[in-house]
Design a protein around this motif. Structure first.
Motif, short mmCIF file in Angstrom:
data_model
loop_
_atom_site.label_atom_id
_atom_site.label_comp_id
_atom_site.label_asym_id
_atom_site.label_seq_id
_atom_site.Cartn_x
_atom_site.Cartn_y
_atom_site.Cartn_z
N ASP A 118 -2.78 36.95 55.77
CA ASP A 118 -2.92 37.72 56.79
C ASP A 118 -2.41 39.06 56.89
OD1 ASP A 118 -3.95 37.97 59.66
OD2 ASP A 118 -1.74 37.42 60.08
N CYS A 176 -4.31 41.16 54.61
CA CYS A 176 -5.71 41.60 55.21
C CYS A 176 -5.35 42.85 56.27
CB CYS A 176 -6.37 40.62 56.17
SG CYS A 176 -7.05 39.26 55.07
N LYS A 177 -4.22 43.03 56.81
CA LYS A 177 -3.79 43.83 57.61
C LYS A 177 -3.30 45.23 57.05
CE LYS A 177 -2.03 40.65 61.10
NZ LYS A 177 -0.88 39.87 61.79
#
Length: 82
Positions: free
Chosen positions: A27, A30-31
């Motif tokens: 996550d 992905c940011k």
């Protein structure tokens, strides 16, 4: 009849624990702009290498793979396209 199996919480933590689990690491990647499978693999190997249920042999690292030792046995995962 009841089937006895070992506590699997350590594997669940490896996969899903906030800030240090595999899903959390993915996550975060992905940011972040301009991340790649390679940056994810570097993060994964450095953050999970000491976990007793995580495995990343020299061969696996070279192939961008890793393993998780589940209660039913080891499972190998491919990072490419993860």
């Amino acid at each position: 009849s009841f089937i006895e199996f070992p506590d699997n919480q350590d594997v669940l933590d490896l996969i899903d624990k906030k800030k240090v689990g595999i899903i959390s690491l993915l996550d975060d990647q992905c940011k972040t702009p301009a991340t790649t499978d390679k940056t994810f693999s570097t993060s994964l190997y450095s953050n999970c290498k000491t976990h007793p249920r995580f495995e990343a042999s020299f061969r696996q690292v070279g192939l961008m793979k890793f393993g998780i030792k589940h209660y039913a046995g080891p499972v190998e995962y491919t990072i490419e396209g993860f």
